[in-house]
Each structure stands twice: as structure tokens, then as C-alpha cells.
Design a protein around this motif. Structure first.
Motif, mmCIF file in Angstrom:
data_model
loop_
_atom_site.group_PDB
_atom_site.id
_atom_site.type_symbol
_atom_site.label_atom_id
_atom_site.label_comp_id
_atom_site.label_asym_id
_atom_site.label_seq_id
_atom_site.Cartn_x
_atom_site.Cartn_y
_atom_site.Cartn_z
ATOM 1 N N LEU A 193 -1.775 12.834 -9.229
ATOM 2 C CA LEU A 193 -1.010 12.964 -7.979
ATOM 3 C C LEU A 193 0.469 13.195 -8.301
ATOM 4 O O LEU A 193 1.143 13.989 -7.647
ATOM 5 N N LEU A 194 0.980 12.491 -9.320
ATOM 6 C CA LEU A 194 2.401 12.611 -9.663
ATOM 7 C C LEU A 194 2.702 13.917 -10.398
ATOM 8 O O LEU A 194 3.752 14.534 -10.175
ATOM 9 N N GLN A 225 0.801 -1.222 0.000
ATOM 10 C CA GLN A 225 0.000 0.000 0.000
ATOM 11 C C GLN A 225 0.835 1.274 0.000
ATOM 12 O O GLN A 225 0.312 2.354 -0.258
ATOM 13 N N GLN A 226 2.142 1.161 0.267
ATOM 14 C CA GLN A 226 2.984 2.358 0.275
ATOM 15 C C GLN A 226 3.696 2.586 -1.061
ATOM 16 O O GLN A 226 4.454 3.546 -1.203
ATOM 17 N N VAL A 255 2.827 6.165 -2.685
ATOM 18 C CA VAL A 255 3.355 7.348 -2.003
ATOM 19 C C VAL A 255 4.882 7.392 -2.120
ATOM 20 O O VAL A 255 5.476 8.479 -2.227
ATOM 21 N N PHE A 283 -3.593 8.462 -10.223
ATOM 22 C CA PHE A 283 -2.161 8.409 -9.886
ATOM 23 C C PHE A 283 -1.378 9.419 -10.718
ATOM 24 O O PHE A 283 -0.505 10.134 -10.208
#
Lengths: 278, 278
Positions: free
Chosen positions: A215-216, A169-170, A173, A212
Motif C-alpha cells: 500500500l505504501l 484504526q486510522q 491510512v 502495508f
């Protein structure tokens, strides 16, 4: 945002079949579709086990004939690249080099000879990275070796190595933080990701891919290998570029709107009658 | 992500009409819909010119009866708040205080008496901010005055003041940078935006709203006033939370998928026959 089309990849079943059958029509169609959808470069992967060199060479020939776009040669085998590079004849990117022993040194002569851009993968001899720190360590080592070998930061695309969120899950991030940190540490460098890896093994993959990417982009990502035929994803990129202040007077956003590229197409059921069985 | 429903706002025509007609059914319906859609708090704005106090008091009564959610009282008039706060009876937020002369000092007694959370707007006496620097300056002054008055950072939601992108192409990036900087400068503080302002005057507003929220979440945004009934927006939030590592084993993402919350509903034309004219 620099968009590299991902679809001509021999690890995809239909592409592999087309490559093995030397079905140039299918490959041409996929190349043209990606260009029309907004790709600025096409990734070309000929990774058929035991036949990578001849498959990549054939693919490069077909794609070069079909579209006028630079290519990104997707292989980490120097011998394969050495055979395919002379066929490209123009701007080219190599995908990828990593931090394994001797890897950068083997690639440097090719990068210099063909003035190639290069994707620098944050991965060392131990395999895929586990977190932020090993991404930063491997990434920095690759970049330092490349620049030490005379490659300009402007030709390097750092890739933090996107792994499926379903396996940790990391992972998301860590990639976001690595992009933020490496783009700050090396002013003038670029960054890229293989986007769709993130959603492997999860449902509604397009939603994860698009989310994603945004976010990036907010952390500085300026290139990605993705499916340019995903309309919703491309609409999200257009919106994000406008929101990030890169679209004077919102003109590109407004043009995309007028051209019908920001909204989903009408459902097939409204556009044409459903096919009748039997 | 802390989701504050934006829909009970008397500057919206239908809500204003319902408020003026004391149409409690309509307000109840909007409150319940937002709760069902996932709102964790409801913004309540009674800003009918000349009648704000009585309108807000009436709205608070109706909404409290309809749903069991904390409220965010949307007014910057201390007298209006002083009248409405005793009716809330529970956790409450005030939206908002800013850097105008004496504004924080007037609000401090109310914040302390009702243990209220507060939105601290990055706006000074000169009106809406123009860029990053004036946002940081005004925001820091408001936060410092609030903490100087005994308010905990955990009760403060800094709001960088979202302005329409159609009025300035750098408005989006200034807000994103302000969130990143203020969340770092004040560890433990929260941040919030009035999301839909960003898309005012542009087409396909939902696309801009959703994209902007993801860009801001990547910089640390942890609350927003938005339309929780926008399914695509809520799906994007679910995906982003998972991608940002806040969803153990992707369980919330998978539950949202099973409950059908990640994909658009089937078009009405498929779900039920189209109405027949005449």
C-alpha cells in the motif's frame, strides 16, 4: 526499493542476550543472513539501557567485519552516535532525528562530518503523531531544518512514524497519506518506514506487514526497515517493483522466479523427515 | 472492496465445455463456491462464438437458481444484453461500455430501464490504451457521456483496462495512475479492474495479482473482478481494508483470523495421507 535489515536490534531478546554476552557468532550470522536475503543496508541498534554506547560500538565492529553493507545507526542520542560513527568507515545512515527542540541542530554537525543519510521522523515534542496533519507539520519542520542546515533532500528519508494499527484504526491510512503528500511536497526526498510496528498486537503479522508495504509503495515509499528474511515479504516487493514499472522486461522478476525466491519453500514435512520425539 | 467473482466465463475451457454441454451442476458448483469464498456479485460471460445470446441466457438462469447474488453481465453486445437482462430480476451490472462510436448511446436505454450499474472501460475506437493519457481521455469521454445520459456516478465503475505486464512494463503504473486521477476527477465514482489480466504470460501469477490489487487499492480502487477462491488474495484484501482504516477496531480482520481465512490451509500431505500409486 531500498531494503534496510531490521534484525540487529537490541530491543529483541535474542539480540540483547548476544550483545550482553558479546556473542559475535550470533550477530555475524544474523548479519550474513540478512545480506544473503537481499538487505542493502543493516540497521544496528545497541539500545541496552545504560550501555548503549559500548553496545553499539561493539555491534558496529562485529557487523562491519561480517558483511560489506552500509549501516544505519539506530539511536537518537548524539553522544552515542558520535562514538560509533568513526567506526563505520563508509556510507552510513542515522536513524533518526525528529522535531524535538534542538534535536536537528545537535545532529547537523555529525550529519555533515560523516556525509550521513538521515531518517527524519514525523514526530514532535508532544510524542507520537495522532493523524495526518501533525505528521505533515512535524515532518515538514524537520525537513526544512535539515535542508536549511545544508543537508540535500537526496540524503533525507522522511519517516511518517508507523504506529500499531491495534491502537488506532486510522494509523495506517495516515501514514499512507503522509507519504503521498511529503513525497510530492519535496521532490527528490526519500521515504522510509519501520514496517513491522504496524502489526504489533495483531495475529498473522506477516500478512499485515506485507500488505502495508505494498500500500505504501504505491504512494511512493522507496525504503523500509524490515525483516529481509521474510520470503513472502521480499517476493511481494519484487512483484510490486515489476508492477510499478521499475523492472525492464520483467527481468528481475523472472530471475527471482528461476532462483525460487517467489514461492514458499516446500513444507518441511516434505523436504525432510520430521524429528522423532524421545 | 466490492468483489465480483470472475470464474463463470465461457472463455475458460472448462466453463465453455459445461455451457456447451448444458452441464448445470458444474456451473452451480462454481457459483456456490464463489459465493462461499466471499464474492458479492458474479460476472457471467456467455461468449461462445455464434451462440452468445443463448449461452448467456442459460447461464443466467442456472446461476440465479444457485445463488442469491447480483450478476454482472459480461458482454458488449447490446442485443445479447437485451435478451439476458429481463432474466436477471434484481440488481445488475453491465460489463462493459467503452468509447467506441455510438456504444454508450446504444447502451443508455438499457442502463436506464434496468437501473443497471455499468463498467466504463477506458478504451476507444483505436483499441487497447497505450499509456496514462489515452486512458484518461477515453475514460473521461465515456463517463461524461454516461452522466450526460442521466447515469449517476455512483452507478459507474471506471475500468482503466488492465493489460498484461509481459507486453509492456509501464502497463501497471499507467493503470494505477489512471485510477488515482479518475477517482479524484469524479468524486463519487467507483473503479474496477479485471485483475488477472495483469499477470498473463508470467510465472507465479497469484503473487502478481495479489500485489497489483493492493497497489491499486492504495490509489482508491474499490471493486475488482477476480478469483474469490484464491485464499491468499482474499486474505490480502482483508488485511488491506483493515490497514486502510475501513475495519472498526480490526474486528473483521480478527474474525477472518478466527475463521482460519488469513493463513494458508495445512498442506494436503499433512491433512490426509498421500495417495498410494498402483
Amino acid at each position: 526499493m531500498f531494503i534496510i535489515g531490521e534484525l540487529i536490534n537490541s530491543t529483541r531478546k535474542r539480540v540483547r542476550e548476544a550483545v550482553l554476552a558479546r556473542n559475535a557468532d550470533y550477530i555475524r550470522e544474523v548479519a550474513i543472513k540478512q545480506q544473503q536475503a537481499g538487505a542493502q543496508m543493516l540497521d544496528v541498534n545497541g539500545g541496552v539501557p545504560g550501555q548503549e554506547t559500548e553496545c553499539l560500538m561493539w555491534l558496529v565492529g562485529v557487523v562491519k567485519e561480517a558483511v560489506d553493507l552500509p549501516l544505519c545507526l539506530d539511536s537518537n542520542e548524539p553522544e552515542v552516535l558520535r562514538a560509533a560513527l568513526p567506526l563505520v568507515g563508509g556510507s552510513v545512515m542515522i536513524n533518526s532525528v525528529n522535531d524535538e527542540e534542538g534535536r536537528v541542530e545537535t545532529m547537523l554537525p555529525l550529519l555533515r562530518e560523516y556525509k550521513a543519510k538521515v531518517i527524519a521522523l514525523c514526530m514532535g515534542p508532544a510524542g507520537p503523531p495522532k493523524g495526518l496533519e501533525d505528521r505533515l507539520a512535524a515532518g515538514s519542520r524537520v525537513v526544512d531544518r535539515l535542508t536549511g542546515g545544508g543537508i540535500a533532500l537526496d540524503d533525507i528519508y522522511i519517516d511518517p512514524c508507523v504506529l500499531p494499527l491495534s491502537t488506532g484504526q486510522q494509523h495506517g491510512v495516515a501514514v499512507a497519506d503522509a507519504i503521498g503528500e511529503l513525497m510530492t511536497r519535496y521532490p527528490g526526498i526519500h521515504s522510509s518506514v519501520g514496517l513491522s510496528n504496524v502489526s504489533f498486537g495483531l495475529p498473522v503479522r506477516k500478512l499485515l506487514n506485507e500488505s502495508f508495504l505494498l500500500l505504501l509503495m504505491s504512494r511512493g515509499l522507496d525504503a523500509a526497515i524490515l525483516d529481509p528474511c521474510d520470503r513472502q515479504l521480499m517476493a511481494g516487493i519484487t512483484a510490486a517493483e515489476t508492477l510499478l514499472g521499475r523492472d525492464k522486461h520483467c527481468l528481475r522478476y523472472l530471475r527471482a522466479f528461476r532462483e525460487g525466491r517467489l514461492e514458499p519453500p516446500p513444507p518441511a514435512s516434505l523436504a525432510s523427515p520430521a524429528p522423532v520425539a524421545g
